[in-house]
Every structure is written in C-alpha cells, then in structure tokens.
Design an enzyme around this catalytic site. Sequence first.
Site, PDB file in Angstrom:
ATOM      1  N   HIS A 145       0.864  -1.180   0.000  1.00 32.75           N
ATOM      2  CA  HIS A 145       0.000   0.000   0.000  1.00 32.75           C
ATOM      3  C   HIS A 145       0.907   1.238   0.000  1.00 32.75           C
ATOM      4  CE1 HIS A 145      -3.615  -2.177   2.040  1.00 32.75           C
ATOM      5  NE2 HIS A 145      -4.016  -1.762   0.855  1.00 32.75           N
ATOM      6  N   CYS A 177      -2.764   0.913   9.648  1.00 29.43           N
ATOM      7  CA  CYS A 177      -3.882   0.077   9.179  1.00 29.43           C
ATOM      8  C   CYS A 177      -4.919  -0.207  10.261  1.00 29.43           C
ATOM      9  CB  CYS A 177      -3.379  -1.280   8.700  1.00 29.43           C
ATOM     10  SG  CYS A 177      -1.820  -1.248   7.865  1.00 29.43           S
TER      11      CYS A 177
HETATM   12  C1  CIR Z   1      -4.715  -7.413   3.707  1.00 28.36           C
HETATM   13  O1  CIR Z   1      -4.041  -8.122   2.946  1.00 28.36           O
HETATM   14  O2  CIR Z   1      -5.647  -6.743   3.295  1.00 28.36           O
HETATM   15  C2  CIR Z   1      -4.390  -7.415   5.181  1.00 28.36           C
HETATM   16  N1  CIR Z   1      -3.837  -8.671   5.558  1.00 28.36           N
HETATM   17  C3  CIR Z   1      -3.429  -6.296   5.508  1.00 28.36           C
HETATM   18  C4  CIR Z   1      -3.997  -4.934   5.280  1.00 28.36           C
HETATM   19  C5  CIR Z   1      -3.061  -3.857   5.706  1.00 28.36           C
HETATM   20  N2  CIR Z   1      -3.676  -2.587   5.601  1.00 28.36           N
HETATM   21  C6  CIR Z   1      -3.044  -1.467   5.324  1.00 28.36           C
HETATM   22  O3  CIR Z   1      -1.861  -1.473   5.021  1.00 28.36           O
HETATM   23  N3  CIR Z   1      -3.766  -0.362   5.315  1.00 28.36           N
END
Ligand code: CIR
Length: 253
Positions: free
Chosen positions: A161, A248
């Site tokens: 991201h 996150c």
């Molecule tokens: C995913 O793959 O969507 C989750 N395991 C991790 C999301 C992390 N979110 C972020 O960086 N905003």
Amino acid sequence: MFKNVIAKTPGKSYLNGLTTSDLGKPVFEKLLEQHDHYIKALEQCGVAVTHLPASEEFPDSTFVEDAAVLTPDFAVITNPGADSRNGEIIEIEATLKEFYKKIHYIKSPGTLDGGDILQAEDHFYIGISERTNEEGALQLKEILETEGFKATIIPLKQFFHLKTGIAYLGDNRMVVAGEFVDHPAFDSYDKIVIGKEDEYSANCIRVNDYVIIPKGYEETKRKLNEAGYETIELDMSEVQKHDGGLSCLSLRF
Ligand code: CIR
C-alpha cells in the site's frame, strides 16, 4: 489534532486472513495483547476510541483503515480491492454515520483501499496498487478536488500500500522509505529517510503530541526524537505477519 479513532478487535479468523509475508503464523493471544496496547497508546494520545467488536466472517477486518478515507467534514467509504474484505465497509459505514453527515462512495469498477491514501494538510496522495485501481483513484481524486483538496495519483512500484512506505508527520515533514525516498512528488517536503533494513517503521502514525512507531527500530526512533517528536513504541510482530502496520489498525479523525 485528532479527536476520534475507530479500531476493531481482531477475531480468531485473523489467522486465516490475507498475507504475502513469510514471517510465520500469528499467535492469536499475542495479537490481542498487541492490539490492546495499541488502543491504550491511542488513549494516551488523547483521542476517544470507538472500539468495534471482532467479526469472525471478515478475517482482515481489524485493518479498519482500508474501509474509509476521512477528513474533518466528510467521509469516503472505499471499495476494498480484495473480495474477502469488501463486505467490511458495511459496518464501517454504519459507524461513520454516527460522526458524519456527508459521505461519498467509491463505486465499482473502481476499487480503493484506505491504506493507499495519505493526507498531508490539503493535499492527498493516492497510490495505485494491487488493491487500488486507476478507476478508484480517479473517483477519489474527483471527490477530493470537488471538496477543495489537491490530489496526486502515484502508481506504486514496490510497496503493498502507499502508506506501507510513507507517513506524514505534520510540519511539512514526511517519513519516507524505498521508492518514495527520491520520488519527485515528495520533493517539497522535509524528509526523514528510513533505510532498507528499517523499512517497516516507515508506517508510523502521528497522533497529536506523539508519533507511534513499531518497536525494535532504534534508528527510526533516534531520527524522530532528534527531529523533536516524542515517540511511543509498540510491538507489532503479529500484525506485521499479515502485512499490517500501525496506520492500518485505525481510522483517525
Ligand atoms: C490485507 O491483505 O488486506 C491485510 N492482511 C493487511 C492490510 C493492511 N492494511 C493497510 O496497510 N492499510
């Protein structure tokens, strides 16, 4: 200043969530403890925490940041790019309706994860990633520009991201790693540059008088302290195992 934060307890199904990392299987009890310390750190920063209960049907739903983009005056409900995560927006929308009158939406075929959005004062940076497509980025850009903000779209080369490798601290200062160190979009900012081995710590969050950083990154801590920031360190090992970082786990507004 942030007044409010939304966070969500991870469920046991977190263990079956999405990940690209090879750091091993998360230990659930340890994850809960780390999440609890995260909530306490936010409270130390002076915000009111809306703490949502776990949802076993959505293994990645503790990563609430991906479901919305927030400003003081309006919210944008995203359209998360991973199928297994898309339904997370229903609970987040219902929660945000308690705080916001004006809500915009990203619509299919546009997809967008909040982790790809970085706000620096009146300027938003929108990453195009595995989760955020060009259509989603353009929809958000239009919403933001109509609301009087600037927006720049940044196709990602390396990071999962956008905010995996960059954070805005206020005071025209960015924490940057990897592909963002020399990226022309960030030339006008004062930069705290994070080395390759400390890259995970580029995902830090400024919350009022503190910068929360992951534990174990002494160089990052030193650079932030020397720049005048007070830091809080949190062990993030079980979150990192599923590609998550400090930003996150909350929506801050
Ligand atoms: C995913 O793959 O969507 C989750 N395991 C991790 C999301 C992390 N979110 C972020 O960086 N905003």
